[in-house]
Design a protein around this motif. Structure first.
Motif, PDB file in Angstrom:
ATOM      1  N   ASN A   1      -1.894 -53.028 -29.527  1.00 41.41           N
ATOM      2  CA  ASN A   1      -1.801 -53.185 -28.084  1.00 41.41           C
ATOM      3  C   ASN A   1      -3.175 -52.895 -27.506  1.00 41.41           C
ATOM      4  OD1 ASN A   1      -1.431 -52.761 -25.260  1.00 41.41           O
ATOM      5  ND2 ASN A   1       0.748 -52.418 -25.634  1.00 41.41           N
ATOM      6  N   LYS A   2      -3.774 -53.894 -26.897  1.00 39.23           N
ATOM      7  CA  LYS A   2      -5.130 -53.754 -26.367  1.00 39.23           C
ATOM      8  C   LYS A   2      -5.235 -52.696 -25.275  1.00 39.23           C
ATOM      9  CE  LYS A   2      -4.646 -57.322 -22.889  1.00 39.23           C
ATOM     10  NZ  LYS A   2      -5.390 -58.256 -22.097  1.00 39.23           N
ATOM     11  N   ASP A   3      -4.102 -52.298 -24.701  1.00 43.88           N
ATOM     12  CA  ASP A   3      -4.100 -51.319 -23.612  1.00 43.88           C
ATOM     13  C   ASP A   3      -3.927 -49.882 -24.088  1.00 43.88           C
ATOM     14  OD1 ASP A   3      -4.385 -53.361 -21.660  1.00 43.88           O
ATOM     15  OD2 ASP A   3      -2.237 -53.788 -21.864  1.00 43.88           O
ATOM     16  N   TYR A   4      -3.746 -49.668 -25.392  1.00 45.35           N
ATOM     17  CA  TYR A   4      -3.602 -48.322 -25.950  1.00 45.35           C
ATOM     18  C   TYR A   4      -4.953 -47.849 -26.483  1.00 45.35           C
ATOM     19  CZ  TYR A   4       1.503 -49.051 -25.977  1.00 45.35           C
ATOM     20  OH  TYR A   4       2.812 -49.288 -25.638  1.00 45.35           O
ATOM     21  N   LEU A   5      -5.136 -46.548 -26.518  1.00 40.54           N
ATOM     22  CA  LEU A   5      -6.379 -45.963 -27.021  1.00 40.54           C
ATOM     23  C   LEU A   5      -6.252 -45.743 -28.521  1.00 40.54           C
ATOM     24  CD1 LEU A   5      -7.101 -43.451 -24.113  1.00 40.54           C
ATOM     25  CD2 LEU A   5      -8.107 -45.717 -24.488  1.00 40.54           C
ATOM     26  N   THR A   6      -6.476 -46.802 -29.271  1.00 41.04           N
ATOM     27  CA  THR A   6      -6.321 -46.769 -30.725  1.00 41.04           C
ATOM     28  C   THR A   6      -7.596 -47.293 -31.390  1.00 41.04           C
ATOM     29  OG1 THR A   6      -5.283 -48.948 -30.700  1.00 41.04           O
ATOM     30  CG2 THR A   6      -3.812 -47.023 -30.658  1.00 41.04           C
TER      31      THR A   6
END
Length: 130
Positions: free
Chosen positions: A47-52
């Motif tokens: 998910n591009k919106d998660y901080l991973t």
């Protein structure tokens, strides 16, 4: 009892330092939007919106402080994938993390990595610290 507590403390520090990245620096990049929704190495959907992030060796769910050495911006990411697949890079971060690091325009940046647990262990105040 004191000996057991000391042993457990030493063991915890030894285990956490196994994954120490104290002041590791190198080049970071970020995932292309084309990977949004694709499976990561740990089975999650990217998910591009998660901080991973993707890291070649750190265990999944490790929290890493990534600091952009050009501008001083930092972000904490959770490792949930393997990579980067370009040998000259040390980490790939999500788009959300890249935005916080202000590396969207450049695409890559020189960064410093620190495992969060190690960061706190090194910075725990002691009786003698002022």
């Amino acid at each position: 009892m004191k000996i057991i507590i000391q042993f457990i403390s030493i063991l915890c520090i030894a285990l956490s330092s196994q994954f120490a990245l104290a002041q590791t620096t190198g080049v970071a990049s970020y995932y292309s939007n084309t990977f949004h929704g694709e499976n990561t190495a740990n089975g999650e959907k990217y998910n591009k919106d998660y901080l991973t992030a993707a890291h070649p060796t750190l265990p999944f769910d490790t929290l890493v402080i990534v600091t952009n050495l050009t501008n001083g911006e930092s972000v904490v990411v959770r490792v949930n994938d393997r990579g980067p697949h370009t040998k000259s890079r040390i980490i790939d971060v999500s788009e959300a993390a890249a935005k916080k690091l202000d590396l969207i325009n450049q695409g890559v940046a020189e960064v410093k990595l620190e495992v969060l647990d190690d960061y706190f262990i090194k910075n725990i105040p002691t009786k003698n610290s002022n």
